[in-house]
Design a protein around this motif. Structure first.
Motif, PDB file in Angstrom:
ATOM      1  N   CYS A  48       0.801  -1.226   0.000  1.00  0.00           N
ATOM      2  CA  CYS A  48       0.000   0.000   0.000  1.00  0.00           C
ATOM      3  C   CYS A  48       0.837   1.281   0.000  1.00  0.00           C
ATOM      4  O   CYS A  48       0.293   2.362  -0.180  1.00  0.00           O
ATOM      5  CB  CYS A  48      -0.944   0.028   1.196  1.00  0.00           C
ATOM      6  SG  CYS A  48      -2.177  -1.271   1.147  1.00  0.00           S
ATOM      7  N   ILE A  49       2.139   1.188   0.245  1.00  0.00           N
ATOM      8  CA  ILE A  49       2.927   2.434   0.266  1.00  0.00           C
ATOM      9  C   ILE A  49       3.857   2.576  -0.935  1.00  0.00           C
ATOM     10  O   ILE A  49       4.334   3.664  -1.220  1.00  0.00           O
ATOM     11  CB  ILE A  49       3.762   2.592   1.565  1.00  0.00           C
ATOM     12  CG1 ILE A  49       4.819   1.496   1.660  1.00  0.00           C
ATOM     13  CG2 ILE A  49       2.880   2.602   2.788  1.00  0.00           C
ATOM     14  CD1 ILE A  49       5.757   1.685   2.837  1.00  0.00           C
ATOM     15  N   GLU A  50       4.077   1.480  -1.665  1.00  0.00           N
ATOM     16  CA  GLU A  50       5.021   1.540  -2.781  1.00  0.00           C
ATOM     17  C   GLU A  50       4.684   2.673  -3.770  1.00  0.00           C
ATOM     18  O   GLU A  50       5.511   3.552  -4.031  1.00  0.00           O
ATOM     19  CB  GLU A  50       5.068   0.180  -3.491  1.00  0.00           C
ATOM     20  CG  GLU A  50       5.762   0.159  -4.838  1.00  0.00           C
ATOM     21  CD  GLU A  50       7.156   0.746  -4.841  1.00  0.00           C
ATOM     22  OE1 GLU A  50       7.869   0.600  -3.840  1.00  0.00           O
ATOM     23  OE2 GLU A  50       7.522   1.377  -5.856  1.00  0.00           O
ATOM     24  N   ALA A  51       3.474   2.650  -4.294  1.00  0.00           N
ATOM     25  CA  ALA A  51       3.115   3.648  -5.298  1.00  0.00           C
ATOM     26  C   ALA A  51       2.958   5.056  -4.712  1.00  0.00           C
ATOM     27  O   ALA A  51       3.450   6.021  -5.301  1.00  0.00           O
ATOM     28  CB  ALA A  51       1.862   3.218  -6.050  1.00  0.00           C
ATOM     29  N   PRO A  52       2.322   5.200  -3.547  1.00  0.00           N
ATOM     30  CA  PRO A  52       2.240   6.555  -2.984  1.00  0.00           C
ATOM     31  C   PRO A  52       3.619   7.193  -2.796  1.00  0.00           C
ATOM     32  O   PRO A  52       3.790   8.382  -3.047  1.00  0.00           O
ATOM     33  CB  PRO A  52       1.539   6.335  -1.637  1.00  0.00           C
ATOM     34  CG  PRO A  52       0.676   5.147  -1.877  1.00  0.00           C
ATOM     35  CD  PRO A  52       1.468   4.254  -2.789  1.00  0.00           C
ATOM     36  N   VAL A  53       4.604   6.409  -2.385  1.00  0.00           N
ATOM     37  CA  VAL A  53       5.946   6.975  -2.196  1.00  0.00           C
ATOM     38  C   VAL A  53       6.615   7.234  -3.541  1.00  0.00           C
ATOM     39  O   VAL A  53       7.098   8.328  -3.814  1.00  0.00           O
ATOM     40  CB  VAL A  53       6.828   6.042  -1.327  1.00  0.00           C
ATOM     41  CG1 VAL A  53       8.275   6.513  -1.330  1.00  0.00           C
ATOM     42  CG2 VAL A  53       6.286   5.993   0.096  1.00  0.00           C
ATOM     43  N   SER A  54       6.617   6.218  -4.422  1.00  0.00           N
ATOM     44  CA  SER A  54       7.419   6.368  -5.635  1.00  0.00           C
ATOM     45  C   SER A  54       6.703   7.151  -6.741  1.00  0.00           C
ATOM     46  O   SER A  54       7.345   7.714  -7.601  1.00  0.00           O
ATOM     47  CB  SER A  54       7.886   5.000  -6.150  1.00  0.00           C
ATOM     48  OG  SER A  54       6.837   4.327  -6.784  1.00  0.00           O
ATOM     49  N   VAL A  55       5.386   7.196  -6.695  1.00  0.00           N
ATOM     50  CA  VAL A  55       4.669   7.922  -7.753  1.00  0.00           C
ATOM     51  C   VAL A  55       4.162   9.280  -7.266  1.00  0.00           C
ATOM     52  O   VAL A  55       4.381  10.297  -7.907  1.00  0.00           O
ATOM     53  CB  VAL A  55       3.477   7.094  -8.289  1.00  0.00           C
ATOM     54  CG1 VAL A  55       2.734   7.858  -9.366  1.00  0.00           C
ATOM     55  CG2 VAL A  55       3.963   5.747  -8.814  1.00  0.00           C
ATOM     56  N   LEU A  56       3.497   9.281  -6.108  1.00  0.00           N
ATOM     57  CA  LEU A  56       2.942  10.542  -5.617  1.00  0.00           C
ATOM     58  C   LEU A  56       3.983  11.372  -4.872  1.00  0.00           C
ATOM     59  O   LEU A  56       3.778  12.552  -4.611  1.00  0.00           O
ATOM     60  CB  LEU A  56       1.749  10.286  -4.688  1.00  0.00           C
ATOM     61  CG  LEU A  56       0.572   9.515  -5.280  1.00  0.00           C
ATOM     62  CD1 LEU A  56      -0.540   9.377  -4.251  1.00  0.00           C
ATOM     63  CD2 LEU A  56       0.052  10.205  -6.532  1.00  0.00           C
ATOM     64  N   GLY A  57       5.078  10.718  -4.497  1.00  0.00           N
ATOM     65  CA  GLY A  57       6.135  11.455  -3.800  1.00  0.00           C
ATOM     66  C   GLY A  57       5.852  11.716  -2.329  1.00  0.00           C
ATOM     67  O   GLY A  57       6.442  12.606  -1.733  1.00  0.00           O
ATOM     68  N   LEU A  58       4.942  10.944  -1.726  1.00  0.00           N
ATOM     69  CA  LEU A  58       4.721  11.103  -0.279  1.00  0.00           C
ATOM     70  C   LEU A  58       5.966  10.643   0.486  1.00  0.00           C
ATOM     71  O   LEU A  58       6.719   9.802  -0.001  1.00  0.00           O
ATOM     72  CB  LEU A  58       3.548  10.233   0.183  1.00  0.00           C
ATOM     73  CG  LEU A  58       2.149  10.486  -0.363  1.00  0.00           C
ATOM     74  CD1 LEU A  58       1.124   9.753   0.487  1.00  0.00           C
ATOM     75  CD2 LEU A  58       1.841  11.970  -0.380  1.00  0.00           C
ATOM     76  N   SER A  59       6.136  11.186   1.658  1.00  0.00           N
ATOM     77  CA  SER A  59       7.217  10.677   2.502  1.00  0.00           C
ATOM     78  C   SER A  59       6.789   9.306   3.017  1.00  0.00           C
ATOM     79  O   SER A  59       5.601   8.984   3.049  1.00  0.00           O
ATOM     80  CB  SER A  59       7.450  11.610   3.692  1.00  0.00           C
ATOM     81  OG  SER A  59       6.421  11.431   4.641  1.00  0.00           O
TER      82      SER A  59
END
Ligand SMILES: Nc1ncnc2c1ncn2[C@@H]1O[C@H](COP(=O)(O)OP(=O)(O)OP(=O)(O)O)[C@@H](O)[C@H]1O
Ligand SMILES: [Mg+2]
Lengths: 222, 258
Positions: free
Chosen positions: B112-123
């Motif tokens: 659940c965090i892979e795409a938010p971090v690598s695509v959306l740029g979330l910390s």
């Protein structure tokens, strides 16, 4: 004259040791090239562009269907006629690496094609970049299962290193032979070389199994 | 702002000589919940896959949130969308698959965090907090550290839903998300979808064989037949008093099968 003389064994030891170092170095360096270049070959092969992927397939096929020795001769002896002079060590390791890269690339390809297509679809649906999808999703699933077959090529390359003698690299078997020639007695040196090859192969296959287990566990694969 | 959330405009899709979707026109309003039903091979999955850009279309235009998805404007003319354009627009869409397609080498949380971090740029911290919230919402707060292989089908599918939601899509696509589940696990997934529909501003498009759920949940049901929408309308009308013979035949066949 006895069949087996331990004096020769002790005498040959330092001599073979030198050769063993060369053999092991050549194997590790050559295989490092094969692993990296093989992956590059495999990735280029996956290109959406039919021409690029087709050319890559042909190159791999070409490398796999001509003898390693011929390739080494070509680079080392034919090259200089065109002004391309490459030192024996560089040429030897380079050709070993490229030759085995062709085989490794086929392993990688099998691994990549075995990853469920749904994984790519999930990557698209989550909008991952191509690079990220390869690095974090696809390759971590593709590589662990093929470690054993890559390991076979590692051992295969190790057993092919005596070919380097053809371009005057003094690896282990050549040293054993030279020792035999100087002393008019081959049995100890050649047997010892054989024992060392066997020992290294056994150690290498244990290491490969350990890496395989570790990777599969690390990535929670079957 | 009266643009529909999704618009299929004369969309045609074929594989070789086989025309799978024939000049499809379909508008889906913001927040609308639309179910797609129909016999096997009628093109239901294809509709979702085209919208997710997993399939290229042969003709027509798909619009999302007022802008073209499959095309883009270049000096006043519409040209085929570039990969960059596709990436930008499909960020508005999330999809849940029949076979989950979770990343097997990652825990529920990592999925659940892979795409938010690598695509959306979330910390990482932000992404983890959000993912934890979503996993709680789908009832898997205690399974964050579990790998897919350690979970049941229903749990995997709920992780997949959380994973898609973590990208904050405006449109969610569900392709027979309960078909691969044991019957006793279907309910827990449908409950999550129900809850999503009630609590989030989401446009939802789902292909389903769960007629009961489609009837209760959707604002509109589309019956596909042979690559066309043979009939569509509010669920009460479509299920209880269909106009089209094919709809009637399909529904009675489905009811018979139970
Ligand atoms: N990659 C493909 N290549 C060729 N034909 C395909 C491909 N994908 C789908 N089709 C064909 O397109 C048609 C529509 O397929 P689709 O998957 O959209 O059907 P569906 O309505 O989802 O059916 P089901 O209920 O069985 O899932 C089918 O006839 C199918 O065989
Ligand atoms: Mg389908």
């Amino acid at each position: 004259m006895s069949i087996w003389d331990w004096d020769y064994v002790w005498e040959a030891m330092p001599y073979l040791y030198q050769g063993a170092i060369v053999t092991v170095q050549a194997t590790f360096l050559g295989f490092a090239i094969a692993l990296v270049l093989g992956l590059v070959f495999a990735l280029v092969r996956q290109s959406q562009n039919r021409i690029i992927s087709g050319v890559m397939a042909e190159i791999v096929e070409f490398i796999r269907s001509t003898p390693l020795l011929l390739q080494i001769f070509f680079v080392y002896f034919v090259g200089p006629q065109f002004g391309i002079v490459i030192p024996a060590w560089t040429a030897g390791i380079g050709v070993l690496g490229i030759h085995y890269a062709a085989y490794c690339s086929e392993c990688y390809r099998a691994g990549i094609e075995n990853v469920d297509g749904g994984q790519w679809e999930a990557c698209t649906a989550l909008n991952l970049s191509m690079a990220r999808a390869w690095r974090v999703i696809i390759l971590p699933q593709a590589i662990p299962p093929i470690v054993p077959s890559l390991g076979n090529y590692f051992i295969g390359m190790f057993k092919d290193t005596p070919i380097l003698a053809a371009i005057a690299i003094l690896e282990m078997l050549q040293r054993a032979k030279n020792f035999g020639a100087e002393n008019y007695r081959y049995i100890e040196a050649i047997t010892m070389a054989g024992a060392l090859y066997l020992l290294f192969s056994l150690v290498a296959s244990v290491i490969v199994q350990m890496i395989s287990l570790w990777l599969n566990r690390r990535y929670h694969l079957q | 702002m009266s643009d529909p959330m999704v618009r299929f405009e004369n969309v045609t899709k074929s594989y070789g000589a086989l025309t799978v979707l024939d000049q499809l026109n379909l508008d889906i309003e913001r927040n609308e919940k639309v179910s797609i039903i129909g016999p096997s091979g009628s093109g239901k999955t294809t509709v979702l896959r085209m919208l997710m850009t997993l399939e290229r279309i042969n003709d027509g235009v798909i619009w999302v949130d007022g802008e073209p998805l499959t095309h883009m404007d270049r000096n006043g003319t519409m040209v085929k969308a570039s990969e960059r354009h596709l990436r930008r627009v499909r960020g508005k869409i999330g999809m849940v698959f029949q076979h989950f397609n979770l990343f097997p080498h990652m825990t529920a949380l990592q999925n659940c965090i892979e795409a938010p971090v690598s695509v959306l740029g979330l910390s990482r911290a932000e992404a983890e907090a959000r993912a934890a919230e979503l996993l709680d919402m789908v009832g898997l707060g205690d399974k964050k550290g579990h790998f897919p292989i350690q979970m049941s089908g229903g749990q995997k599918q709920r992780v997949a839903i959380a994973r898609a939601l973590a990208m904050r899509p405006k449109v969610m696509l569900f392709d027979e998300v309960t078909s691969a589940l044991d019957p006793e696990l279907v309910g827990e997934v449908l409950n999550v979808i129900r809850q999503l529909g009630a609590e989030h501003d989401l446009t939802m498009l789902m292909v389903t064989h769960q007629m009961g759920f489609a009837k209760e949940f959707s604002d509109r049901v589309c019956f596909f037949y042979g690559g066309k929408i043979a009939e569509q309308g509010p669920p009460d009308k479509l299920f209880n008093d269909p106009d089209n013979d094919r709809t009637r035949q399909f529904l009675s066949a489905v009811l018979e099968a139970g």
